[in-house]
Design an enzyme around this catalytic site. Structure first.
Site, PDB file in Angstrom:
ATOM      1  N   ASP A  78      21.636 -44.342  27.829  1.00 13.06           N
ATOM      2  CA  ASP A  78      22.458 -43.208  27.394  1.00 13.06           C
ATOM      3  C   ASP A  78      21.641 -42.099  26.728  1.00 13.06           C
ATOM      4  O   ASP A  78      22.200 -41.106  26.276  1.00 13.06           O
ATOM      5  CB  ASP A  78      23.533 -43.684  26.401  1.00 13.06           C
ATOM      6  N   ARG A 103      23.375 -47.817  21.171  1.00 11.10           N
ATOM      7  CA  ARG A 103      22.659 -46.535  21.114  1.00 11.10           C
ATOM      8  C   ARG A 103      21.867 -46.338  19.817  1.00 11.10           C
ATOM      9  O   ARG A 103      21.186 -45.327  19.656  1.00 11.10           O
ATOM     10  CB  ARG A 103      23.648 -45.362  21.316  1.00 11.10           C
ATOM     11  N   ARG A 148      34.210 -41.732  17.285  1.00 12.64           N
ATOM     12  CA  ARG A 148      32.788 -41.964  16.992  1.00 12.64           C
ATOM     13  C   ARG A 148      32.400 -41.508  15.579  1.00 12.64           C
ATOM     14  O   ARG A 148      32.240 -42.338  14.695  1.00 12.64           O
ATOM     15  CB  ARG A 148      31.915 -41.263  18.037  1.00 12.64           C
ATOM     16  N   HIS A 177      34.471 -37.767  22.343  1.00  9.98           N
ATOM     17  CA  HIS A 177      33.601 -36.867  21.580  1.00  9.98           C
ATOM     18  C   HIS A 177      34.246 -35.479  21.634  1.00  9.98           C
ATOM     19  O   HIS A 177      34.817 -35.100  22.663  1.00  9.98           O
ATOM     20  CB  HIS A 177      32.216 -36.741  22.232  1.00  9.98           C
ATOM     21  N   CYS A 282      26.909 -32.879  27.346  1.00 10.47           N
ATOM     22  CA  CYS A 282      26.333 -34.115  26.796  1.00 10.47           C
ATOM     23  C   CYS A 282      24.826 -34.178  27.013  1.00 10.47           C
ATOM     24  O   CYS A 282      24.100 -34.776  26.226  1.00 10.47           O
ATOM     25  CB  CYS A 282      26.955 -35.339  27.452  1.00 10.47           C
TER      26      CYS A 282
END
Ligand code: ARG
Length: 301
Positions: A78, A103, A148, A177, A282
């Site tokens: 990611d 992550r 998140r 997000h 992103c």
């Protein structure tokens, strides 16, 4: 404030120089699931991801922007989504603290990159996923929470940058997000001109709770409201320089809305990276400040 007349006229838009941080998806795959888009059982094609990403990278350079690269780490598929790698204003970088263990190992790599590149690097105490959840709109920081970034990171980011923060609560797990549900279209012109900030945004109303929608309506009466259809193909996960707005080719309605407002939508297909639940924005972290003096001299040449 704009009258109905000026709102329907096509305003002149200006492209502004941008400096971005990207990460080539050399290790891209989907081997875990931390958002509803990720299906580890479905095959991914890393070469295709790299080729699609390369088109975005090349386009930024063609548009005259600068792109810095961070080395991709094996085992962190990611990491291509660099928007989560930090939040940067005025040469100061607020480092992320990822919600999911998968992550968390990316954060030290981003922190090292910021230090090595002359940023005033601030380590976080609160869970936050960088520009995935923090967007600078004029002088204020729009901050997402719900999936998140923790609510407490909104206080922290406000302290780190000494700016007002508007908390926005996300309610649809597909738009986990802030940058999947809202995009900032205009550059920060307030500070540069010593006047009030005038930033416009586009967003997907149903991705937010009632209070957040109300806050957005009040602050951004001229915002583009994007359809569920365009939202569902990650139409809002886009990057704007104030004139050129890079969007998914599948966001047909949004493309039209942008044209009507005088923006120049440019279509880039990142279908492979959508398998990881990410898109154009992103893959793009904006680097504001630090070496921007250098870039301005370059841009003027
Ligand atoms: N698979 C990544 C995750 O779930 C995608 C991140 C997308 N990044 C973004 N800025 N929205 O964390």
């Amino acid at each position: 404030m704009s009258t109905p007349e000026t709102a329907t006229a096509t305003p002149a838009r200006t492209a502004h120089h941008r400096r971005y941080l990207m990460c080539k998806p050399e290790h891209f795959t989907v081997n875990y699931s931390i958002n509803p888009w990720m299906e580890p059982a479905n095959p991914t094609d890393t070469a295709k991801a790299v080729a699609q990403w390369q088109k975005l990278y090349d386009l930024y350079l063609e548009l005259g922007h600068e792109v810095e690269l961070i080395e991709p780490l094996a085992g962190y598929p990611d990491m291509v989504y660099t928007a989560n790698g930090g939040f940067v204003i005025g040469g100061r970088a607020y480092v992320p603290s990822f919600y999911y263990a998968q992550r968390q190992g990316e954060a030290p790599a981003f922190a090292d990159w910021f230090r090595a590149n002359g940023f005033d690097t601030v380590m976080p105490e609160e869970i936050n996923e960088g520009e995935g959840d923090f967007l600078l709109a004029g002088d204020v920081i729009l901050a997402g929470t719900g999936f998140r970034s923790a609510g407490d990171s909104h206080r922290e980011v406000s302290e780190v940058f000494g700016r007002e923060v508007v908390t926005l609560t996300l309610v649809d797990p597909r738009f986990y997000h802030l940058d999947t549900a809202l995009t900032v279209l205009d550059p920060v012109i307030g500070e540069a001109n010593g006047g009030p900030a005038a930033a416009n945004i586009a967003y997907l109303p149903h991705a937010f709770d009632d209070a957040s929608r109300k806050a957005l309506e009040e602050r951004f009466p001229d915002a583009i409201l994007v359809s569920d259809e365009d939202g569902a193909v990650f139409g809002l996960n886009s990057a704007s320089d104030g004139y050129n707005v890079i969007i998914s080719p599948r966001a047909k309605g949004f493309e039209k809305q942008l044209r009507e407002r005088g923006y120049n939508p440019i279509l880039i297909d990142l279908s492979e990276l959508l398998l990881g639940g990410g898109g154009i924005k992103c893959c793009t972290l904006e680097l504001r400040g630090a070496l921007s003096e250098r870039s301005e001299t370059k841009g003027g040449a």
